[in-house]
Design a protein around this motif. Structure first.
Motif, PDB file in Angstrom:
ATOM      1  N   ARG A 284       0.810  -1.208   0.000  1.00 56.12           N
ATOM      2  CA  ARG A 284       0.000   0.000   0.000  1.00 56.12           C
ATOM      3  C   ARG A 284       0.849   1.266   0.000  1.00 56.12           C
ATOM      4  NH1 ARG A 284      -5.329  -1.453   3.776  1.00 56.12           N
ATOM      5  NH2 ARG A 284      -5.907  -3.349   2.628  1.00 56.12           N
ATOM      6  N   GLN A 285       2.031   1.167  -0.583  1.00 54.20           N
ATOM      7  CA  GLN A 285       2.889   2.322  -0.786  1.00 54.20           C
ATOM      8  C   GLN A 285       2.784   2.758  -2.247  1.00 54.20           C
ATOM      9  OE1 GLN A 285       4.591   3.861   1.813  1.00 54.20           O
ATOM     10  NE2 GLN A 285       3.302   2.401   2.933  1.00 54.20           N
ATOM     11  N   PRO A 286       2.996   4.045  -2.538  1.00 54.38           N
ATOM     12  CA  PRO A 286       2.912   4.496  -3.929  1.00 54.38           C
ATOM     13  C   PRO A 286       3.814   3.679  -4.844  1.00 54.38           C
ATOM     14  CG  PRO A 286       3.022   6.367  -2.452  1.00 54.38           C
ATOM     15  CD  PRO A 286       3.275   5.149  -1.605  1.00 54.38           C
ATOM     16  N   SER A 287       3.264   3.303  -5.982  1.00 56.68           N
ATOM     17  CA  SER A 287       3.975   2.480  -6.966  1.00 56.68           C
ATOM     18  C   SER A 287       4.185   3.320  -8.212  1.00 56.68           C
ATOM     19  CB  SER A 287       3.146   1.229  -7.285  1.00 56.68           C
ATOM     20  OG  SER A 287       3.805   0.390  -8.186  1.00 56.68           O
ATOM     21  N   GLY A 288       5.440   3.632  -8.517  1.00 55.58           N
ATOM     22  CA  GLY A 288       5.749   4.496  -9.639  1.00 55.58           C
ATOM     23  C   GLY A 288       5.199   3.954 -10.946  1.00 55.58           C
ATOM     24  N   VAL A 289       4.591   4.831 -11.728  1.00 57.96           N
ATOM     25  CA  VAL A 289       4.019   4.444 -13.019  1.00 57.96           C
ATOM     26  C   VAL A 289       5.077   4.641 -14.097  1.00 57.96           C
ATOM     27  CG1 VAL A 289       2.231   4.934 -14.730  1.00 57.96           C
ATOM     28  CG2 VAL A 289       1.688   5.017 -12.280  1.00 57.96           C
ATOM     29  N   GLY A 307       1.583   0.402 -16.276  1.00 58.61           N
ATOM     30  CA  GLY A 307       2.734  -0.400 -15.899  1.00 58.61           C
ATOM     31  C   GLY A 307       3.445   0.285 -14.757  1.00 58.61           C
ATOM     32  N   CYS A 308       3.955  -0.506 -13.823  1.00 51.93           N
ATOM     33  CA  CYS A 308       4.526   0.061 -12.597  1.00 51.93           C
ATOM     34  C   CYS A 308       5.954  -0.424 -12.382  1.00 51.93           C
ATOM     35  CB  CYS A 308       3.670  -0.304 -11.397  1.00 51.93           C
ATOM     36  SG  CYS A 308       2.006   0.400 -11.468  1.00 51.93           S
ATOM     37  N   ASN A 309       6.675   0.292 -11.517  1.00 61.39           N
ATOM     38  CA  ASN A 309       8.058  -0.094 -11.258  1.00 61.39           C
ATOM     39  C   ASN A 309       8.179  -1.331 -10.383  1.00 61.39           C
ATOM     40  OD1 ASN A 309       7.340   1.050  -8.814  1.00 61.39           O
ATOM     41  ND2 ASN A 309       8.781   2.761  -8.942  1.00 61.39           N
ATOM     42  N   ASP A 310       7.037  -1.889  -9.935  1.00 59.25           N
ATOM     43  CA  ASP A 310       7.076  -3.192  -9.267  1.00 59.25           C
ATOM     44  C   ASP A 310       6.813  -4.325 -10.265  1.00 59.25           C
ATOM     45  OD1 ASP A 310       4.384  -2.926  -9.780  1.00 59.25           O
ATOM     46  OD2 ASP A 310       3.740  -2.980  -7.684  1.00 59.25           O
ATOM     47  N   SER A 311       6.826  -4.006 -11.557  1.00 60.46           N
ATOM     48  CA  SER A 311       6.690  -4.945 -12.683  1.00 60.46           C
ATOM     49  C   SER A 311       5.254  -5.361 -12.981  1.00 60.46           C
ATOM     50  CB  SER A 311       7.558  -6.203 -12.490  1.00 60.46           C
ATOM     51  OG  SER A 311       8.918  -5.846 -12.324  1.00 60.46           O
ATOM     52  N   ALA A 312       4.294  -4.941 -12.184  1.00 63.62           N
ATOM     53  CA  ALA A 312       2.896  -5.327 -12.409  1.00 63.62           C
ATOM     54  C   ALA A 312       2.227  -4.376 -13.388  1.00 63.62           C
ATOM     55  CB  ALA A 312       2.139  -5.330 -11.090  1.00 63.62           C
ATOM     56  N   LEU A 313       1.206  -4.897 -14.101  1.00 66.21           N
ATOM     57  CA  LEU A 313       0.265  -4.073 -14.840  1.00 66.21           C
ATOM     58  C   LEU A 313      -1.021  -4.022 -14.017  1.00 66.21           C
ATOM     59  CD1 LEU A 313       0.634  -5.352 -18.537  1.00 66.21           C
ATOM     60  CD2 LEU A 313       1.965  -3.600 -17.353  1.00 66.21           C
ATOM     61  N   ARG A 323     -11.485  -0.969  -9.673  1.00 68.42           N
ATOM     62  CA  ARG A 323     -10.347  -1.836  -9.959  1.00 68.42           C
ATOM     63  C   ARG A 323     -10.768  -3.019 -10.812  1.00 68.42           C
ATOM     64  NH1 ARG A 323      -6.922  -4.374  -5.089  1.00 68.42           N
ATOM     65  NH2 ARG A 323      -8.651  -5.854  -5.127  1.00 68.42           N
ATOM     66  N   ARG A 324      -9.975  -3.294 -11.864  1.00 71.25           N
ATOM     67  CA  ARG A 324     -10.326  -4.347 -12.795  1.00 71.25           C
ATOM     68  C   ARG A 324      -9.302  -5.467 -12.875  1.00 71.25           C
ATOM     69  NH1 ARG A 324     -14.152  -3.530 -16.782  1.00 71.25           N
ATOM     70  NH2 ARG A 324     -13.517  -5.647 -17.345  1.00 71.25           N
ATOM     71  N   GLY A 325      -8.216  -5.380 -12.170  1.00 71.92           N
ATOM     72  CA  GLY A 325      -7.327  -6.528 -12.185  1.00 71.92           C
ATOM     73  C   GLY A 325      -5.872  -6.187 -12.050  1.00 71.92           C
ATOM     74  N   LEU A 326      -5.068  -7.251 -12.059  1.00 72.87           N
ATOM     75  CA  LEU A 326      -3.631  -7.174 -11.845  1.00 72.87           C
ATOM     76  C   LEU A 326      -2.980  -8.237 -12.721  1.00 72.87           C
ATOM     77  CD1 LEU A 326      -1.476  -5.833  -9.917  1.00 72.87           C
ATOM     78  CD2 LEU A 326      -1.808  -7.814  -8.422  1.00 72.87           C
ATOM     79  N   LEU A 327      -2.015  -7.832 -13.536  1.00 71.75           N
ATOM     80  CA  LEU A 327      -1.313  -8.747 -14.430  1.00 71.75           C
ATOM     81  C   LEU A 327       0.147  -8.812 -13.998  1.00 71.75           C
ATOM     82  CD1 LEU A 327      -2.848  -7.457 -17.798  1.00 71.75           C
ATOM     83  CD2 LEU A 327      -3.669  -9.336 -16.360  1.00 71.75           C
ATOM     84  N   LEU A 328       0.624 -10.023 -13.729  1.00 76.12           N
ATOM     85  CA  LEU A 328       1.931 -10.186 -13.100  1.00 76.12           C
ATOM     86  C   LEU A 328       2.944 -10.917 -13.969  1.00 76.12           C
ATOM     87  CD1 LEU A 328       0.636 -11.179  -9.547  1.00 76.12           C
ATOM     88  CD2 LEU A 328       1.423  -8.926 -10.311  1.00 76.12           C
ATOM     89  N   GLU A 329       2.697 -10.999 -15.274  1.00 74.06           N
ATOM     90  CA  GLU A 329       3.583 -11.806 -16.125  1.00 74.06           C
ATOM     91  C   GLU A 329       4.921 -11.143 -16.434  1.00 74.06           C
ATOM     92  OE1 GLU A 329       0.414 -11.831 -16.255  1.00 74.06           O
ATOM     93  OE2 GLU A 329      -0.173 -13.932 -16.307  1.00 74.06           O
ATOM     94  N   HIS A 330       5.008  -9.819 -16.357  1.00 75.04           N
ATOM     95  CA  HIS A 330       6.304  -9.166 -16.572  1.00 75.04           C
ATOM     96  C   HIS A 330       7.215  -9.423 -15.369  1.00 75.04           C
ATOM     97  CE1 HIS A 330       5.971  -6.953 -20.327  1.00 75.04           C
ATOM     98  NE2 HIS A 330       4.740  -6.621 -20.011  1.00 75.04           N
TER      99      HIS A 330
END
Length: 367
Positions: A284-289, A307-313, A323-330
């Motif tokens: 729950r910390q800001p995630s750079g876009v 896309g975020c600097n934590d690699s998630a979409l 909210r519509r989802g989270l993509l973790l393949e990257h």
């Protein structure tokens, strides 16, 4: 006869409509409708959605395109040509196609230096190439005649390339926005003006009708008239770290930055900010876009993908920001995204692969 440069102009923005309208076929054979808010929600309801959304938002990963050996800095899709172009720090531009839905590489351009931006407009492929601390080039390829031209003038990396009103527009580390136009007598592009005003590198460019919008690391967004070559207005944003993405949707501008903020502005009210959404990570910390697009799902709803600097979409429906989802393949941060045909989009970045995504149609169990 001299071949005229065809600018990839964006239609003038309207309160009604929005999104990309039908006719483009998706990879799975469906048709795409116009992106819209659920139930036609006005922007007065922005941000009022609940948490909602499943883990993958009905998005299918169709394939991953492999071939680049270093980070992919930019991608661009030509639906007219049914091709995707990817630009990499490995010094190449790769050309991909999907005949009958079968993905594969169709071409390779050995550029010889890092490729940091790319754009396709009509028969032209345009890229910013070079390394930091050196003069950079804007290189054009005419994909019909195989003619090539290099445009010199930028100092430092060229981060953004676009077209509008028959202008080729480029910007980057040197903070100046260069406007080029083809000379009909020579069929060569020449510099016709430099838009000055930003005090830091220009990261993003977007064109809507006769208007150009630019976002820079000085945390300002500027609006310019391409018809007059003059600045219209300048807004200092509430971003606390530099902006990485800018996009237009209907009569709104979205900006996003490494501070995790996505800010929505009303163009009709002088880029007045109307909503700020903070993207967060699992703590729950800001995630750079690092990248941002608006696509549409199979029902035609507008979906913001970041896309975020934590690699998630991360996905939200707009304007509700449900909210519509989270993509973790990257496996590493995504740096660039673009829309594909139908309800599809592409994403790429530091992990060197290009992900091909498509929203599924859940009606009757069909995609």
């Amino acid at each position: 006869e001299a071949r005229q440069h065809r600018g990839a102009q964006v239609p003038a923005m309207s309160y009604r409509g929005g999104g990309r309208r039908g006719g483009s076929r998706s990879f799975s054979g469906g048709n795409r409708g116009g992106a819209r808010g659920r139930g036609g929600q006005p922007w007065s309801n922005v941000g009022r959605g609940g948490r909602g959304g499943g883990p993958n938002s009905n998005v299918s990963l169709l394939t991953t395109l492999q071939g680049h050996s270093k980070s992919i800095r930019a991608i661009a899709c030509s639906q007219e040509r049914q091709q995707l172009f990817s630009a990499s720090q490995d010094g190449t531009v790769r050309i991909w196609g999907w005949p009958e839905g079968n993905f594969g590489q169709q071409g390779l351009l050995q550029v010889g230096a890092a490729v940091n931006s790319i754009h396709v407009a009509g028969e032209y492929l345009i890229a910013g190439i070079g390394t930091q601390g050196q003069p950079n080039l804007v290189r054009l390829w005419n994909m019909q005649t195989n003619a090539q031209q290099d445009l010199a003038g930028h100092e430092g990396l060229v981060y953004a390339v676009t077209t509008g009103m028959d202008f080729l527009i480029t910007a980057g580390h040197d903070a100046g926005i260069r406007c080029w136009k083809m000379d009909p007598a020579t069929t060569q592009f020449a510099l016709v003006g430099v838009l000055q005003g930003h005090t830091a590198p220009v990261q993003c460019l977007q064109v809507g009708g006769e208007m150009l919008f630019s976002a820079a690391r000085d945390n300002t967004i500027k609006q310019w008239s391409l018809a007059t070559g003059q600045g219209v207005l300048s807004v200092t944003t509430q971003h606390t770290e530099f902006m990485t993405a800018l996009l237009l949707h209907e009569t709104y501008v979205f900006s996003a930055g490494l501070d995790g903020k996505v800010i929505v502005y009303d163009v009709s009210k002088g880029l007045q900010p109307i909503f700020t959404h903070t993207v967060t990570d699992r703590n729950r910390q800001p995630s750079g876009v690092t990248a941002m697009i608006i696509s549409s799902d199979a029902e035609g709803n507008a979906i913001l993908v970041v896309g975020c600097n934590d690699s998630a979409l991360k996905l939200w429906e707009v304007p509700s920001f449900e909210r519509r989802g989270l993509l973790l393949e990257h496996k590493q941060p995504c740096l660039t995204m673009c829309l594909g045909p139908g309800n599809s989009f592409f994403s790429a970045g530091m992990d060197t692969g290009i992900k091909v995504w498509e929203f599924q149609d859940q009606s009757n169990g069909r995609r």
